[in-house]
Design a protein around this motif. Structure first.
Motif, PDB file in Angstrom:
ATOM      1  N   CYS A 136       0.902  -1.210  -0.119  1.00 41.61           N
ATOM      2  CA  CYS A 136       0.106   0.011  -0.051  1.00 41.61           C
ATOM      3  C   CYS A 136       0.895   1.284   0.082  1.00 41.61           C
ATOM      4  O   CYS A 136       0.675   2.252  -0.833  1.00 41.61           O
ATOM      5  CB  CYS A 136      -0.953  -0.103   1.097  1.00 41.61           C
ATOM      6  SG  CYS A 136      -2.068  -1.248   1.128  1.00 41.61           S
ATOM      7  N   LEU A 139       2.224   1.824  -3.594  1.00 40.73           N
ATOM      8  CA  LEU A 139       0.850   2.131  -4.315  1.00 40.73           C
ATOM      9  C   LEU A 139       0.799   3.659  -4.241  1.00 40.73           C
ATOM     10  O   LEU A 139       0.476   4.316  -5.101  1.00 40.73           O
ATOM     11  CB  LEU A 139      -0.382   1.599  -3.996  1.00 40.73           C
ATOM     12  CG  LEU A 139      -1.756   1.792  -4.710  1.00 40.73           C
ATOM     13  CD1 LEU A 139      -1.445   1.684  -6.152  1.00 40.73           C
ATOM     14  CD2 LEU A 139      -3.032   1.216  -3.879  1.00 40.73           C
ATOM     15  N   LYS A 140       0.954   4.279  -2.925  1.00 37.23           N
ATOM     16  CA  LYS A 140       0.579   5.716  -2.813  1.00 37.23           C
ATOM     17  C   LYS A 140       1.828   6.534  -3.654  1.00 37.23           C
ATOM     18  O   LYS A 140       1.485   7.744  -3.818  1.00 37.23           O
ATOM     19  CB  LYS A 140       0.883   6.000  -1.260  1.00 37.23           C
ATOM     20  CG  LYS A 140      -0.200   5.754  -0.542  1.00 37.23           C
ATOM     21  CD  LYS A 140      -0.113   5.698   0.986  1.00 37.23           C
ATOM     22  CE  LYS A 140      -1.229   5.258   1.898  1.00 37.23           C
ATOM     23  NZ  LYS A 140      -0.971   5.361   3.323  1.00 37.23           N
ATOM     24  N   GLU A 142       2.665   5.827  -6.664  1.00 39.83           N
ATOM     25  CA  GLU A 142       2.597   5.724  -8.218  1.00 39.83           C
ATOM     26  C   GLU A 142       1.792   6.868  -8.598  1.00 39.83           C
ATOM     27  O   GLU A 142       0.629   7.322  -8.114  1.00 39.83           O
ATOM     28  CB  GLU A 142       1.793   4.232  -8.377  1.00 39.83           C
ATOM     29  CG  GLU A 142       2.786   3.078  -8.092  1.00 39.83           C
ATOM     30  CD  GLU A 142       4.097   3.133  -9.226  1.00 39.83           C
ATOM     31  OE1 GLU A 142       3.818   3.688 -10.128  1.00 39.83           O
ATOM     32  OE2 GLU A 142       4.710   2.111  -8.947  1.00 39.83           O
ATOM     33  N   VAL A 148      -1.125   2.411 -11.511  1.00 40.85           N
ATOM     34  CA  VAL A 148      -1.999   2.291 -10.565  1.00 40.85           C
ATOM     35  C   VAL A 148      -3.127   1.089 -10.523  1.00 40.85           C
ATOM     36  O   VAL A 148      -3.387   0.578  -9.605  1.00 40.85           O
ATOM     37  CB  VAL A 148      -2.688   3.512 -10.351  1.00 40.85           C
ATOM     38  CG1 VAL A 148      -3.735   3.713  -9.167  1.00 40.85           C
ATOM     39  CG2 VAL A 148      -1.632   4.643  -9.685  1.00 40.85           C
ATOM     40  N   THR A 151      -1.427  -2.304 -10.225  1.00 41.08           N
ATOM     41  CA  THR A 151      -0.996  -2.384  -8.744  1.00 41.08           C
ATOM     42  C   THR A 151      -2.302  -2.912  -7.737  1.00 41.08           C
ATOM     43  O   THR A 151      -2.461  -3.547  -7.081  1.00 41.08           O
ATOM     44  CB  THR A 151      -0.213  -1.292  -8.234  1.00 41.08           C
ATOM     45  OG1 THR A 151       0.916  -1.172  -9.341  1.00 41.08           O
ATOM     46  CG2 THR A 151       0.314  -1.606  -7.210  1.00 41.08           C
ATOM     47  N   VAL A 152      -3.329  -1.933  -8.057  1.00 43.92           N
ATOM     48  CA  VAL A 152      -4.575  -2.272  -7.000  1.00 43.92           C
ATOM     49  C   VAL A 152      -5.015  -3.502  -7.382  1.00 43.92           C
ATOM     50  O   VAL A 152      -5.340  -4.255  -6.301  1.00 43.92           O
ATOM     51  CB  VAL A 152      -5.669  -1.014  -7.507  1.00 43.92           C
ATOM     52  CG1 VAL A 152      -6.827  -1.534  -6.846  1.00 43.92           C
ATOM     53  CG2 VAL A 152      -5.066   0.298  -7.061  1.00 43.92           C
ATOM     54  N   ILE A 155      -2.684  -6.144  -5.729  1.00 43.40           N
ATOM     55  CA  ILE A 155      -3.044  -6.081  -4.172  1.00 43.40           C
ATOM     56  C   ILE A 155      -4.187  -6.612  -3.735  1.00 43.40           C
ATOM     57  O   ILE A 155      -4.238  -7.571  -2.802  1.00 43.40           O
ATOM     58  CB  ILE A 155      -2.767  -4.652  -3.667  1.00 43.40           C
ATOM     59  CG1 ILE A 155      -1.342  -3.990  -3.979  1.00 43.40           C
ATOM     60  CG2 ILE A 155      -3.221  -4.619  -2.395  1.00 43.40           C
ATOM     61  CD1 ILE A 155      -1.312  -2.577  -3.338  1.00 43.40           C
ATOM     62  N   SER A 187      -4.639   5.252  -5.919  1.00 40.33           N
ATOM     63  CA  SER A 187      -3.794   5.109  -4.897  1.00 40.33           C
ATOM     64  C   SER A 187      -4.199   5.146  -3.575  1.00 40.33           C
ATOM     65  O   SER A 187      -3.407   4.676  -2.559  1.00 40.33           O
ATOM     66  CB  SER A 187      -2.463   6.344  -5.028  1.00 40.33           C
ATOM     67  OG  SER A 187      -3.125   7.589  -5.039  1.00 40.33           O
TER      68      SER A 187
END
Length: 246
Positions: A136, A139-140, A142, A148, A151-152, A155, A187
């Motif tokens: 996480c 991710l922030k 990106e 994004v 990645t989401v 995850i 993100s």
């Protein structure tokens, strides 16, 4: 007998003619069949043959040089790993490690603290909590929209899906928020879930880590020699005082 003498007389001249023909034959014509035979032999050579000597003898110098290089590479990798571990240990100080016990925030802000804490979670079979929190955090950082979204999705599949072996423990409220935000990934999709996992590690895993042998052994390994001697002397003196007759 006369005819036999005639034939015997002819043979030397024929043999001489054949010898002359062989000698007058160009070298290329004599060697016309050999390259093909050598080529076939090279193609049929065993796999341990080197590039220069297709005889494939086991004592080939090329093979010995190659094996020496491979052995050198294999011995170099563990040395580099040991150097990296030693360098990381030298960067840590006893004061820094002891400061981790003051708050979970100090521990998780330290790269070395996160690494040691993650090893402890792995022993407790809850490493996925730290992995999810770290994912996480990445991710922030990106900014690319496509990155994004990917990645989401990753995850969610790795840590939120009930089908994942690394599923983290989230309540129904956090799961509902994630489901609603999956329609428009960003993100901040897992902010609520990340906070829940952070709180879980802070209240549950962190106190056990501070009281564990993993943490105390790390502090002892960073003690200076004079400190270790002082600790041992003090402990010995206390034990002797206890054993004195009252």
């Amino acid at each position: 007998m006369g005819s036999e003498r005639v034939e015997m007389g002819k043979r030397p001249s024929q043999d001489a003619a054949n010898a002359t023909q062989v000698q007058s034959t160009p070298p290329k014509a004599q060697m016309s069949g050999k390259p093909k035979t050598q080529t076939l032999d090279w193609l049929n050579a065993p796999p341990n043959a080197c590039c220069f000597c297709w005889c494939c003898c086991c004592s080939c110098s090329c093979l010995s040089v190659r094996s020496g290089k491979e052995e050198k590479i294999q011995t170099t990798i563990p040395d580099e790993q040991e150097d990296a571990e030693t360098e990381q240990k030298l960067e840590l100080t006893q004061e820094e490690v002891q400061s981790w016990s003051e708050s979970f925030e100090k521990l998780i802000k330290s790269p070395e603290g996160r690494a040691h804490f993650q090893q402890f979670l792995k022993i407790e079979f809850s490493e996925e909590n730290m992995l999810f929190w770290l994912a996480c955090e990445e991710l922030k950082k990106e900014t690319n929209r496509t990155t994004v979204e990917h990645t989401v999705k990753r995850i969610y599949e790795d840590y939120v899906s009930v089908l994942s072996p690394k599923e983290v423990s989230l309540d129904s409220h956090a799961r509902e928020l994630i489901s609603s935000k999956m329609q428009d990934p960003s993100s901040c999709t897992f902010d609520e879930a990340q906070l829940q996992i952070y709180t879980l590690m802070q209240r549950d895993s962190f106190p056990r880590y501070i009281n564990s042998s993993s943490y105390t052994d790390l502090i002892k390994s960073l003690q200076q020699p004079d400190q270790s001697l002082h600790t041992h002397t003090t402990s010995t003196t206390q034990n002797q005082e206890r054993n004195l007759p009252g």
